[in-house]
Design an enzyme around this catalytic site. Structure first.
Site, PDB file in Angstrom:
ATOM      1  CB  CYS A 430     108.271  51.259  27.907  1.00 42.01           C
ATOM      2  SG  CYS A 430     109.146  51.143  29.497  1.00 42.01           S
ATOM      3  CG  HIS A 613     111.193  56.412  32.924  1.00 38.23           C
ATOM      4  ND1 HIS A 613     109.683  56.826  32.994  1.00 38.23           N
ATOM      5  CD2 HIS A 613     111.411  55.503  31.985  1.00 38.23           C
ATOM      6  CE1 HIS A 613     109.450  55.959  31.831  1.00 38.23           C
ATOM      7  NE2 HIS A 613     110.315  55.043  31.280  1.00 38.23           N
TER       8      HIS A 613
END
Length: 692
Positions: A430, A613
């Protein structure tokens, strides 16, 4: 997802050499720009250079003797065990460099004393020269990093809470010290001896005009993907040593990189070939000659193996002309493009190097044309030959699409034929590598181990840190192209969200087919013992390099909110981010980065969970690892998905992974999610995570 089943075979020397060559190449290739920079320093600043400069010439020696081997050591150690392996590998390699210098000084001392006693000036003495420790770095750094990794796997799960940093720092320092001493007294003498032996052998070939004979080895080796073991393992270190000497260049850099033999074969197919082979040959010639991707002509040789004689003939011609003209490059040419070769050609050698390249092309063209015309020639199944090439290589060719007409595996939905061997290394990728990918890796790791494949590595990384070393890559669809650019030879699997994708079962089935080849899989590993992330207990399925931290440190009770007030995804991100700020885990700038991450890729995980995040660029805003937890009474619309739970994440290193994996396992179990919905206190929430 389509699959192919492969039959297991025994030990193959060719495959073993390919693996060695790939490892050597992976250590050297990222540092080719540094080698080129050193070559430019040499070309410009040494006394015989284009623009001599005594001050700047002082860069040349330390760069070749210290910087370049240590860069290779850093890369080799990092390949094995990331930053920790890199540090230990570099220190250990410094021991090998110092040991080599000390040995040479001892050998030169008696000769120097005699030279001075005879009334000569010590500055005119020329004894044994330095051995540049490229081979030493390629051996010592991976070895030291591997030992560090094995040590951590044994010791880290047993470290008492609060002593992790102390043990980690001192264990790495002590191992680096020990390996440096072993390198000084053990490996340095061996590498010195090997380098002198190889150098003497090459010099003997040159003196007896036999160097062209090496093409008998190099050209077939290229077709069987053994060239990296020869080129980066032997020719590049020897060439760098030669280029660092008075000549300032080396013909060894031209032995494997010459694009002439391949160009001649492809031009022969362009004129005398048939069918798809003839149609695709002109484009392949451009890619091979200009782009420097030599592997694109290998299938044409495999269609008619006698053409290897044409490649050998062209290679020998090129080497012969380069020796006759005293040609050389100042640094390795990688890739083997005519443009790269011209860029690092020694001063005054460009014209004669071109003569050697085109001379090689003419000879290989004549021989290949002869074989194509006099031999029986079918239409040529270029697709089958390409598949055979990829089978020998052990992974998908990055240029196969140019031959077969396929678009190539550039998206994560590519089928499983992108990688043709067993699946041993799986990575979830990611943007930041700290949150969603870690949770997805946890879920799939459990499935893989339950299926009986405990030897399959499942980990997570940021896309920016990926290298083309993985067998299978899992990404969110929005990030698929970025991941494919870095891992072109892997199987790519795209998912909408990492938490409970149905494609995980397809991955498990692919692993089963590839890794067992019809055999029954090993008995499923016993279920991991319940771990207590909240109390610092190390989970059995936690990566060995992820130290366990107390939830009170990563997710304190003050960062758990049972009744969130946000009504939208954006305000929920603010709410989760402010909890991290309040806990002292991040700066305010990190909250803005959480919004940036959400705008690029959704952090919705499934099962009513989102884990916002920051981006990879925002890691400088993280003071320490931290997590926050918010439960909402009414679902929030999260880009079209309902979210009841928001877990904010700020990860520094791997300190947060133990707790994050427990969160992942909790949300993969509907019964545990129901407990979270009914929990009445922060302590109860933490205890639920502790149960996983």
């Amino acid at each position: 997802m389509s699959t192919t089943t492969e039959t297991r075979s025994g030990f193959s020397p060719r495959v073993a050499l390919q693996k060695v060559g790939t490892s050597l190449s992976n250590m050297v290739m990222p540092n080719i720009p540094a080698l080129i920079a050193w070559g430019i320093f040499t070309a410009f600043f040494i006394p015989d250079g284009w623009t001599p400069s005594e001050p700047l010439a002082t860069l040349v020696g330390p760069t070749i003797h210290y910087l370049l081997p240590l860069l290779i050591a850093n890369t080799g150690g990092r390949m094995v065990y990331e930053a920790r392996g890199a540090v230990v590998g570099v220190v250990a390699t410094m021991g090998v460099i110092a040991g080599s210098d000390w040995l040479i000084a001892q050998e030169n001392a008696p000769a120097l004393a005699k030279w001075v006693a005879e009334g000569n000036d010590s500055s005119t003495f020329s004894g044994l020269g330095q051995v540049h420790m490229f081979i030493g770095a390629m051996i010592m750094a991976p070895l030291a990093a591997w030992l560090m990794k094995k040590f951590d796997q044994v010791v880290q799960p047993r470290i008492p809470a609060g002593f992790e940093m102390l043990v980690n720092m001192f264990s790495a320092g002590i191992l680096a010290f020990v390996m440096a001493v072993l390198g000084f007294f053990g490996l340095a003498p061996v590498v010195n001896w090997v380098m002198h032996l190889l150098s003497d052998g090459v010099n003997a070939l040159i003196q007896h005009d036999l160097l062209p004979l090496v093409s008998i080895l190099i050209e077939p080796a290229k077709v069987f993907f053994l060239n990296n073991a020869i080129n980066h393992g032997v020719l590049t270190p020897l060439g760098i040593t030669e280029a660092a000497g008075p000549a300032g260049k080396s013909v060894l850099f031209l032995l494997e990189a010459n694009p002439g033999p391949g160009l001649g074969i492809l031009m022969a197919y362009t004129i005398f070939g048939r069918g798809a082979a003839r149609a695709s040959a002109p484009g392949a010639a451009i890619i091979q000659f200009i782009g420097g991707i030599h592997e694109i002509y290998f299938p044409y040789v495999l269609m008619k193996p006698i053409l290897i004689i044409a490649a050998i003939g062209g290679g020998m011609t090129g080497v012969f002309l380069n020796v006759v003209f005293h040609n050389g490059l100042i640094a390795p040419a990688s890739p083997g493009s005519i443009l790269a070769i011209m860029g690092v050609a020694a001063r005054g050698d460009r014209l004669t190097i071109l003569i050697a390249v085109f001379g090689a092309a003419v000879v290989s063209f004549v021989l290949a044309s002869l074989f194509l015309r006099i031999g029986k020639q079918e239409d040529g199944d270029i697709a089958a030959a390409t598949a055979k090439m990829e089978q020998m290589k052990g992974k998908k060719s990055s240029v196969a699409g140019a031959l077969t007409g396929a678009a190539g595996d550039t998206v994560a939905d590519s089928d499983a034929d992108a990688h043709t061997g067993p699946i041993h290394k799986i990575v979830f990728a990611c943007d930041a590598g700290m949150g969603s990918s870690a949770m997805g890796a946890t879920v799939l790791r459990k499935k893989i181990r339950s299926a009986g494949f405990s030897d399959v590595e499942v980990t997570n990384k940021a896309i920016s840190s990926l290298a083309d070393e993985w067998d299978l890559v899992v990404t969110q669809k929005e990030l698929a192209d970025r991941a494919a650019q870095r891992t072109g030879s892997a199987v790519h699997v795209a998912v909408d969200q990492f938490m409970n994708s149905p494609r995980y079962d397809e991955v498990v089935e692919l692993v089963r087919e590839r890794n067992t080849a019809g055999e029954a899989p090993a008995a499923a590993a016993p279920a991991a013992a319940p771990a207590a992330a909240a109390t610092g207990t190390h989970r059995a399925d936690t990566p060995a390099d992820a130290p366990a931290d107390a939830a009170g440190e990563v997710m304190p009770a003050s960062s758990v909110v049972l009744h969130g007030t946000a009504a939208s995804a954006a305000s929920a991100i603010d709410e989760a981010g402010q909890l991290l700020v309040g806990a002292g885990a991040v700066d305010e700038a990190y909250v803005a980065a959480m919004h940036d991450r959400e705008r690029s890729v959704s952090t919705f995980m499934g099962n009513g969970l989102a884990i916002p995040h920051g981006t990879n660029d925002a890691k400088s805003s993280i003071r320490r690892s931290g997590m926050s937890f918010i439960r909402y009474d009414d679902p929030i619309d999260w880009n079209g998905n309902e979210v009841r739970f928001v877990v904010g994440i700020a990860g520094q290193g791997n300190e947060h992974l133990a707790l994050l994996q427990n969160v992942a396992m909790t949300f993969s179990d509907p019964a545990q999610v129901e407990k979270l919905e009914k929990a009445t206190s922060a302590d109860e929430i933490l205890s639920i995570f502790d149960e996983e």
